[in-house]
Write a protein that holds these residues in place. Sequence first.
Motif, PDB file in Angstrom:
ATOM      1  N   THR A  51       6.463   2.968   1.342  1.00 33.84           N
ATOM      2  CA  THR A  51       7.779   2.673   1.660  1.00 33.84           C
ATOM      3  C   THR A  51       8.347   1.900   0.326  1.00 33.84           C
ATOM      4  N   VAL A  52       9.470   2.766  -0.250  1.00 29.45           N
ATOM      5  CA  VAL A  52      10.551   2.026  -1.311  1.00 29.45           C
ATOM      6  C   VAL A  52      11.700   1.427  -0.734  1.00 29.45           C
ATOM      7  N   THR A  53      12.089   0.162  -1.025  1.00 30.12           N
ATOM      8  CA  THR A  53      13.124  -0.416  -0.288  1.00 30.12           C
ATOM      9  C   THR A  53      13.889  -0.978  -1.527  1.00 30.12           C
ATOM     10  N   GLU A  92      10.833  -9.360   7.223  1.00 31.90           N
ATOM     11  CA  GLU A  92      10.251  -8.306   8.218  1.00 31.90           C
ATOM     12  C   GLU A  92      10.523  -6.818   7.450  1.00 31.90           C
ATOM     13  N   VAL A  93      11.395  -6.856   6.552  1.00 35.34           N
ATOM     14  CA  VAL A  93      11.477  -5.499   5.775  1.00 35.34           C
ATOM     15  C   VAL A  93      10.375  -5.420   4.683  1.00 35.34           C
ATOM     16  N   LEU A  94      10.064  -6.535   3.983  1.00 34.62           N
ATOM     17  CA  LEU A  94       9.065  -6.657   3.089  1.00 34.62           C
ATOM     18  C   LEU A  94       7.832  -6.609   3.512  1.00 34.62           C
ATOM     19  N   ASP A  95       7.616  -6.890   4.821  1.00 30.37           N
ATOM     20  CA  ASP A  95       6.098  -6.508   5.484  1.00 30.37           C
ATOM     21  C   ASP A  95       5.595  -4.990   5.243  1.00 30.37           C
ATOM     22  N   ARG A  96       6.901  -4.318   5.474  1.00 28.28           N
ATOM     23  CA  ARG A  96       6.497  -2.828   5.165  1.00 28.28           C
ATOM     24  C   ARG A  96       6.814  -2.173   3.969  1.00 28.28           C
ATOM     25  N   THR A  97       6.916  -2.966   2.874  1.00 30.21           N
ATOM     26  CA  THR A  97       7.621  -2.319   1.620  1.00 30.21           C
ATOM     27  C   THR A  97       6.272  -2.557   0.597  1.00 30.21           C
ATOM     28  N   ASP A  98       6.394  -1.262  -0.108  1.00 30.33           N
ATOM     29  CA  ASP A  98       5.416  -1.000  -1.328  1.00 30.33           C
ATOM     30  C   ASP A  98       6.082  -1.046  -2.610  1.00 30.33           C
ATOM     31  N   LEU A  99       7.237  -1.102  -2.479  1.00 32.69           N
ATOM     32  CA  LEU A  99       7.844  -1.166  -3.934  1.00 32.69           C
ATOM     33  C   LEU A  99       9.426  -1.604  -3.660  1.00 32.69           C
ATOM     34  N   LEU A 100       9.779  -2.675  -4.361  1.00 33.55           N
ATOM     35  CA  LEU A 100      11.024  -3.473  -3.951  1.00 33.55           C
ATOM     36  C   LEU A 100      11.964  -3.135  -5.171  1.00 33.55           C
TER      37      LEU A 100
END
Length: 424
Positions: free
Chosen positions: A176-178, A253-261
């Motif tokens: 997941t990319v955010t 919570e979004v960062l909990d499922r982020t692999d690249l910010l």
Amino acid sequence: MRVTVIADSDTRWKWGALTARRIDPDARLDARLLRGRATPTPRQLSELGIPADSMVEATAAEILAGTNADSCDVVVISCVGGTVQALLHGLNRAWEGHASRPVVVTGYVGVVYEKLADGLLLRAGADVVLANSADDARRFREVYEGVGHPTDAIVETALPFLGGEPYRPDGTRRFTVTFAVQPSVPESRKDRLHVLRRTVEHARRHPERDVLVKLRSKPGEHTTHIEEQPYQKLVASLDPPQNLQLVYGNMGEVLDRTDLLVTVSSTAALESLHRRIPTAILTDMGIRESLGNHHFLGSGCFASWDELDDGHLPEADRAWTAAHGVGGGDPYAALRARVGALLEAPELPRLSPYYTLRTAPGYLPGVLARHGLDPKGEPIGGFAPREPGPVRKAVHDMVRNSARTAYRQGVQRVAPVIRRWGQL
């Protein structure tokens, strides 16, 4: 301990409330939301999910009239610089002749990349001025020393919302990319369309990935900065693929499922770096002071969308993160010690803002007038305090009665509980 937090936007309420919790996790917390353009909405407060024992929306005059040693021990002013200056003068005037007064704490909500001298001198005079890193503390002292103002109020700490579990790649879910957006950076429609178009193209190039566009506010809502070109309106013309989603909610919570910010210069980058998530600071529009991404010089995080499309995952420089308040031990010990010492002092001196009618006669009166105060710091006629009304009773009751216990288990666990009750 009793702490009153004065805030003028959703982001500043978050910073102020969490700073209060860093001072004393068990303190009574009273929210005073300054009435204005960016006063938080019920949805924004619900999304943040930070508990308070009381929460009212009020004018500056109303807040000044109700804030004293009888109502609180500590005041955290979490506002834009000009508002901090006005409140310092207003509180100083309101407390004149009182035997005791609360300790006053202020600081910056995020990355300090512009108006360093201006913003810092507007905060001068508080008992505690928080610097979010060793680098900030050094720069702050240089400014105060440069004008002959005492530096003992400057306390090195870290952004209070840094936290969460360290990043661990999870091969059982989709990568997941955010993209963490900002309300005012970049500012032009052209530049905002560029970064959004490249985000959409990244989703098309990588159908095996989920791409999230993390939004700050819904149309019609305001944050600390004005958003002239909302991304949710711009994306409609780009026909995004199904693996791209617009999301709101708690950043943790979004960062909990982020692999690249990915971001231009959002404070979310510091949250991501704290958790050791691969973090990219975009260079597509250059590295410029107006974008704020120059703050990350030396971080090892700069990347363009072309590089990210090719699979690049930036690796942060650990010396840089340590110097910039990310990933330290207990960065709040000095804050607690400073506030504790001030509370134990037999008597506190009057607040002493750097700007006075003698040092800045052409500047200070305008700053005070914009907040309904005369040059002495007293409310101007027509701005006399009224009885402050409750701010959105449903949110207040929800936060007070149901979120407090959950909060102690971690801020990021509160928002899911709140959302199950439905949107306010």
